[in-house]
Write an enzyme that holds these catalytic residues in place. Structure first.
Site, PDB file in Angstrom:
ATOM      1  N   ARG A 170      30.188 -62.147  18.598  1.00  0.00           N
ATOM      2  CA  ARG A 170      30.820 -61.055  17.848  1.00  0.00           C
ATOM      3  C   ARG A 170      30.908 -59.801  18.712  1.00  0.00           C
ATOM      4  O   ARG A 170      31.889 -59.068  18.657  1.00  0.00           O
ATOM      5  CB  ARG A 170      30.055 -60.764  16.562  1.00  0.00           C
ATOM      6  CG  ARG A 170      30.889 -59.880  15.639  1.00  0.00           C
ATOM      7  CD  ARG A 170      30.143 -59.466  14.407  1.00  0.00           C
ATOM      8  NE  ARG A 170      29.080 -58.530  14.730  1.00  0.00           N
ATOM      9  CZ  ARG A 170      28.474 -57.762  13.855  1.00  0.00           C
ATOM     10  NH1 ARG A 170      28.809 -57.818  12.591  1.00  0.00           N
ATOM     11  NH2 ARG A 170      27.529 -56.946  14.219  1.00  0.00           N
ATOM     12  N   ARG A 173      25.041 -63.785  11.251  1.00  0.00           N
ATOM     13  CA  ARG A 173      24.215 -62.866  12.042  1.00  0.00           C
ATOM     14  C   ARG A 173      22.769 -63.271  12.231  1.00  0.00           C
ATOM     15  O   ARG A 173      22.070 -62.689  13.052  1.00  0.00           O
ATOM     16  CB  ARG A 173      24.275 -61.466  11.405  1.00  0.00           C
ATOM     17  CG  ARG A 173      25.591 -60.781  11.647  1.00  0.00           C
ATOM     18  CD  ARG A 173      25.723 -59.543  10.803  1.00  0.00           C
ATOM     19  NE  ARG A 173      25.791 -59.925   9.404  1.00  0.00           N
ATOM     20  CZ  ARG A 173      26.047 -59.080   8.407  1.00  0.00           C
ATOM     21  NH1 ARG A 173      26.224 -57.796   8.663  1.00  0.00           N
ATOM     22  NH2 ARG A 173      26.120 -59.495   7.167  1.00  0.00           N
ATOM     23  N   TYR A 179      37.990 -57.255  -4.999  1.00  0.00           N
ATOM     24  CA  TYR A 179      38.008 -56.466  -3.760  1.00  0.00           C
ATOM     25  C   TYR A 179      39.289 -55.655  -3.635  1.00  0.00           C
ATOM     26  O   TYR A 179      39.276 -54.504  -3.181  1.00  0.00           O
ATOM     27  CB  TYR A 179      37.847 -57.382  -2.538  1.00  0.00           C
ATOM     28  CG  TYR A 179      36.436 -57.906  -2.405  1.00  0.00           C
ATOM     29  CD1 TYR A 179      35.432 -57.109  -1.846  1.00  0.00           C
ATOM     30  CD2 TYR A 179      36.090 -59.163  -2.859  1.00  0.00           C
ATOM     31  CE1 TYR A 179      34.135 -57.574  -1.735  1.00  0.00           C
ATOM     32  CE2 TYR A 179      34.786 -59.644  -2.759  1.00  0.00           C
ATOM     33  CZ  TYR A 179      33.813 -58.837  -2.198  1.00  0.00           C
ATOM     34  OH  TYR A 179      32.522 -59.293  -2.101  1.00  0.00           O
ATOM     35  N   ARG A 190      27.732 -69.649   4.834  1.00  0.00           N
ATOM     36  CA  ARG A 190      27.587 -68.676   5.932  1.00  0.00           C
ATOM     37  C   ARG A 190      26.700 -69.202   7.064  1.00  0.00           C
ATOM     38  O   ARG A 190      25.924 -68.431   7.657  1.00  0.00           O
ATOM     39  CB  ARG A 190      26.979 -67.357   5.421  1.00  0.00           C
ATOM     40  CG  ARG A 190      27.825 -66.617   4.432  1.00  0.00           C
ATOM     41  CD  ARG A 190      28.574 -65.466   5.094  1.00  0.00           C
ATOM     42  NE  ARG A 190      29.358 -64.766   4.111  1.00  0.00           N
ATOM     43  CZ  ARG A 190      29.091 -63.555   3.654  1.00  0.00           C
ATOM     44  NH1 ARG A 190      28.054 -62.880   4.119  1.00  0.00           N
ATOM     45  NH2 ARG A 190      29.860 -63.000   2.754  1.00  0.00           N
ATOM     46  N   ASP A 228      37.104 -65.383   6.648  1.00  0.00           N
ATOM     47  CA  ASP A 228      36.604 -64.607   5.525  1.00  0.00           C
ATOM     48  C   ASP A 228      37.562 -64.775   4.356  1.00  0.00           C
ATOM     49  O   ASP A 228      38.732 -65.093   4.560  1.00  0.00           O
ATOM     50  CB  ASP A 228      36.474 -63.128   5.876  1.00  0.00           C
ATOM     51  CG  ASP A 228      35.544 -62.435   4.903  1.00  0.00           C
ATOM     52  OD1 ASP A 228      34.319 -62.545   5.055  1.00  0.00           O
ATOM     53  OD2 ASP A 228      36.039 -61.819   3.938  1.00  0.00           O
TER      54      ASP A 228
HETATM   55  O1  CP3 Z   1      30.194 -70.006   5.348  1.00  0.00           O
HETATM   56  C1  CP3 Z   1      30.569 -69.784   6.505  1.00  0.00           C
HETATM   57  O2  CP3 Z   1      29.809 -69.893   7.512  1.00  0.00           O
HETATM   58  C2  CP3 Z   1      32.022 -69.416   6.761  1.00  0.00           C
HETATM   59  C3  CP3 Z   1      32.279 -68.050   6.924  1.00  0.00           C
HETATM   60  C4  CP3 Z   1      32.377 -67.112   5.729  1.00  0.00           C
HETATM   61  C5  CP3 Z   1      32.234 -65.715   5.883  1.00  0.00           C
HETATM   62  N1  CP3 Z   1      32.521 -65.120   4.721  1.00  0.00           N
HETATM   63  C6  CP3 Z   1      31.863 -65.054   7.139  1.00  0.00           C
HETATM   64  C7  CP3 Z   1      31.342 -63.673   7.086  1.00  0.00           C
HETATM   65  C8  CP3 Z   1      32.687 -67.354   4.403  1.00  0.00           C
HETATM   66  C9  CP3 Z   1      32.888 -68.679   3.653  1.00  0.00           C
HETATM   67  C10 CP3 Z   1      32.798 -66.075   3.767  1.00  0.00           C
HETATM   68  C11 CP3 Z   1      33.183 -65.911   2.362  1.00  0.00           C
HETATM   69  C12 CP3 Z   1      33.098 -64.578   1.763  1.00  0.00           C
HETATM   70  N2  CP3 Z   1      33.416 -63.379   2.310  1.00  0.00           N
HETATM   71  C13 CP3 Z   1      32.764 -64.350   0.412  1.00  0.00           C
HETATM   72  C14 CP3 Z   1      32.438 -65.427  -0.597  1.00  0.00           C
HETATM   73  C15 CP3 Z   1      31.063 -65.918  -0.470  1.00  0.00           C
HETATM   74  C16 CP3 Z   1      30.034 -64.939  -0.973  1.00  0.00           C
HETATM   75  O3  CP3 Z   1      29.264 -64.455  -0.116  1.00  0.00           O
HETATM   76  O4  CP3 Z   1      29.983 -64.674  -2.178  1.00  0.00           O
HETATM   77  C17 CP3 Z   1      32.825 -62.967   0.182  1.00  0.00           C
HETATM   78  C18 CP3 Z   1      32.499 -62.272  -1.120  1.00  0.00           C
HETATM   79  C19 CP3 Z   1      33.257 -62.363   1.384  1.00  0.00           C
HETATM   80  C20 CP3 Z   1      33.547 -60.925   1.639  1.00  0.00           C
HETATM   81  C21 CP3 Z   1      32.649 -60.367   2.647  1.00  0.00           C
HETATM   82  N3  CP3 Z   1      32.695 -60.698   3.979  1.00  0.00           N
HETATM   83  C22 CP3 Z   1      31.612 -59.429   2.464  1.00  0.00           C
HETATM   84  C23 CP3 Z   1      31.217 -58.824   1.142  1.00  0.00           C
HETATM   85  C24 CP3 Z   1      31.063 -59.203   3.721  1.00  0.00           C
HETATM   86  C25 CP3 Z   1      29.998 -58.202   4.080  1.00  0.00           C
HETATM   87  C26 CP3 Z   1      28.661 -58.723   3.689  1.00  0.00           C
HETATM   88  C27 CP3 Z   1      27.771 -58.794   4.879  1.00  0.00           C
HETATM   89  O5  CP3 Z   1      27.011 -59.756   4.959  1.00  0.00           O
HETATM   90  O6  CP3 Z   1      27.847 -57.875   5.727  1.00  0.00           O
HETATM   91  C28 CP3 Z   1      31.707 -60.034   4.655  1.00  0.00           C
HETATM   92  C29 CP3 Z   1      31.429 -60.140   6.088  1.00  0.00           C
HETATM   93  C30 CP3 Z   1      31.143 -61.497   6.637  1.00  0.00           C
HETATM   94  N4  CP3 Z   1      31.836 -62.631   6.329  1.00  0.00           N
HETATM   95  C31 CP3 Z   1      30.159 -61.807   7.629  1.00  0.00           C
HETATM   96  C32 CP3 Z   1      30.302 -63.171   7.921  1.00  0.00           C
HETATM   97  C33 CP3 Z   1      29.534 -63.963   8.946  1.00  0.00           C
HETATM   98  C34 CP3 Z   1      29.230 -60.818   8.291  1.00  0.00           C
HETATM   99  C35 CP3 Z   1      30.076 -59.910   9.119  1.00  0.00           C
HETATM  100  C36 CP3 Z   1      29.514 -59.555  10.453  1.00  0.00           C
HETATM  101  O7  CP3 Z   1      29.334 -60.427  11.331  1.00  0.00           O
HETATM  102  O8  CP3 Z   1      29.306 -58.353  10.627  1.00  0.00           O
END
Ligand code: CP3
Length: 358
Positions: A40, A31, A154, A27, A77
Site C-alpha cells: 500500500r 493492514r 455511504y 478482509r 472495495d
Molecule cells: O475481504 C477482502 O479481503 C477484500 C477486500 C475488501 C475491502 N473492503 C478492502 C479494504 C472488501 C470485501 C471490502 C468491503 C467493504 N468496504 C465493506 C463491506 C464489508 C464490511 O466491512 O462491512 C465496506 C462497508 C467497505 C467500505 C470501507 N472500506 C470502509 C468503511 C473502510 C474504512 C475502514 C477501515 O478499516 O479503515 C474501507 C477501507 C478498506 N477496504 C481497507 C481494506 C483493506 C483498509 C484501507 C487501508 O488499507 O487503509
C-alpha cells in the site's frame, strides 16, 4: 471453466460433502499483514492500490502465501461503484471513506446513472482476470459488491456514519427518492457482478453491511427487495459450473428465513447468532458462512483454537453446508499468528469430526 484443485469452498456453498470445513476470512488481505502495508505504501494510497490491477493482484495473493486458505477474494472495495458514478471518493488515514458530492439534492439523484463496468470499472475486471492467472486454479476466486442499500448509506451520508440521519430521513420523508437510488444501484451491482463473473470470478458475495440498521418492514422494502432483484439477474452458471452467491446482511439474524428465500446459495452470518439456531431455521435451503467474533483473534492461540471448535460444534454433524469465516472483517490489530492458529484448528478439528461420524 476449469475447477480449482481445491474446490472445497465451492462444494460447501453448494452443500456437497467435503473432507474438512473450508475457511477464508473477510478482509483477509489488509493492514494486519506487514506485506500489505508495504504494498500500500508503494501504491501511495488505498484507492491507488485498488485501481492498479497488478498491485491488487499482489495483495490478493499475500494471505494465500502465508495461510492454507480455501478461497481468494478480489482485493477491491464496495465503494468503487459510487466512485464510478462520479461522487468523488477519497480515503483519509484513520477516518475511512469520504464522498466529495454526497447525494442530497433531488436533481443529483435524478442524474445518477449506471456505470458501464467495462469502462469506468475496467481496473476491477482486469484485476479479476489477473488474479485468476496468478491463482492458476489452486483455489476459487470470490468477486463481490456492496448491496444497493449499503452503497446508498455511504452515498447519502457521504461517508461512514453511526446515526444514519440523512438516509433514514430520506427513507421516511422521501421514499420515492431512495427507491430511485436503490433501483439504479441494483442495476449497477448486477452489471458489475456479472462483469466480474465474465472476467473469472467463481463465486460472489454481496455485503449488506448496514441492512441491519433497518426495521423488519424497511429491510424487506429497501434492502431485501433489491437483493432479490440482483439475484434474479446474475449469471448463475458459466461453462457448466454453478456460480454460488453469498448474501451477508450484518445484523440480519432476525430475518434468516427471508434471506434464505431471496435466491442466494448461502447466508453470511455475524457472530450474534448461534450457528446451530441459524441452521435449524434455514434447513436445507442454503449453506451458511461464518461466524467467529473477529475479536477472538486478539486472544492467545489456544483460546483461538477452542473458540473455533465451538463454532464447528455449534454447526454440528454433517459434512457439508458450512464455510468457516469471521462474523465481520478481520481487524487491523490482529496478530498474524492468530490466523495461522485459526486456519490450522478449523481444518484439523473439522476433519476429526467427520472421521468420528463414520
Ligand atoms: O475481504 C477482502 O479481503 C477484500 C477486500 C475488501 C475491502 N473492503 C478492502 C479494504 C472488501 C470485501 C471490502 C468491503 C467493504 N468496504 C465493506 C463491506 C464489508 C464490511 O466491512 O462491512 C465496506 C462497508 C467497505 C467500505 C470501507 N472500506 C470502509 C468503511 C473502510 C474504512 C475502514 C477501515 O478499516 O479503515 C474501507 C477501507 C478498506 N477496504 C481497507 C481494506 C483493506 C483498509 C484501507 C487501508 O488499507 O487503509
Amino acid at each position: 471453466m476449469t475447477r480449482p484443485r481445491n474446490d472445497n469452498f465451492l462444494r460447501a456453498l453448494l452443500r456437497q460433502p467435503t473432507d474438512y470445513t473450508p475457511i477464508w476470512l473477510m478482509r483477509q488481505a489488509g493492514r494486519y499483514l506487514p506485506e500489505y502495508c508495504e504494498t500500500r505504501r508503494r501504491a501511495g494510497s488505498f484507492l491507488a492500490l485498488c485501481k492498479s490491477p497488478s498491485l491488487a493482484c499482489e495483495v490478493t495473493m499475500q494471505p494465500l502465501a502465508r495461510y492454507d486458505l480455501d478461497a481468494a477474494i478480489l482485493f477491491s472495495d464496495i465503494l468503487t461503484i459510487p466512485d464510478a458514478m462520479g461522487l468523488g471518493l477519497s480515503f483519509s488515514e484513520g477516518e475511512g471513506p469520504r464522498f466529495e458530492r454526497p447525494l442530497r439534492e433531488e436533481w443529483a439523484i435524478r442524474d445518477l446513472a449506471v456505470p458501464d463496468p467495462y469502462d469506468h470499472l475496467r481496473y476491477v475486471t482486469d484485476a479479476v482476470a489477473e488474479i485468476r492467472r496468478a491463482l492458476d486454479n489452486s483455489v476459487p476466486l470470490i468477486g463481490f459488491s456492496g448491496s444497493p442499500y449499503t452503497l446508498a448509506c455511504y452515498m447519502v451520508e457521504g461517508g461512514s456514519s453511526t446515526e444514519f440521519r440523512h438516509i433514514k430521513r430520506m427513507l421516511y420523508a422521501r421514499p420515492d427518492l431512495l427507491h430511485h437510488i436503490l433501483s439504479i444501484n441494483a442495476d449497477a451491482v448486477t452489471a458489475y457482478l456479472n462483469a466480474q463473473v465474465e472476467s473469472g470470478a467463481q463465486a460472489l458475495m454481496i455485503f449488506d453491511s448496514w441492512g441491519g440498521n433497518l426495521s423488519q418492514a424497511a429491510y424487506r422494502e429497501f434492502s431485501l427487495a433489491y437483493l432479490r432483484q440482483i439475484l434474479a439477474g446474475l449469471i448463475r452458471e458459466r461453462d457448466g459450473e454453478r456460480i454460488p452467491v453469498i448474501v451477508f446482511t450484518k445484523g440480519g439474524g432476525l430475518w434468516l428465513e427471508d434471506i434464505a428465500d431471496s435466491g442466494c446459495d448461502a447466508i453470511g452470518l455475524d457472530w450474534a447468532i448461534e450457528l446451530s439456531e441459524a441452521r435449524r431455521r434455514v434447513g436445507e435451503r442454503v449453506a451458511l458462512q461464518g461466524n467467529l467474533d473477529p475479536a477472538v483473534l486478539f486472544a492467545p492461540s489456544d483460546v483461538v483454537a477452542s473458540e473455533a471448535r465451538k463454532v464447528l460444534d455449534s454447526y454440528g454433524r454433517g459434512d457439508s453446508g458450512h464455510v468457516f469465516n469471521l462474523g465481520h472483517g478481520i481487524s487491523q490489530h490482529t496478530p498474524p499468528e492468530s490466523v495461522t492458529a485459526l486456519v490450522e484448528s478449523v481444518h484439523a478439528y473439522s476433519r476429526s469430526l467427520r472421521q468420528k461420524k463414520t
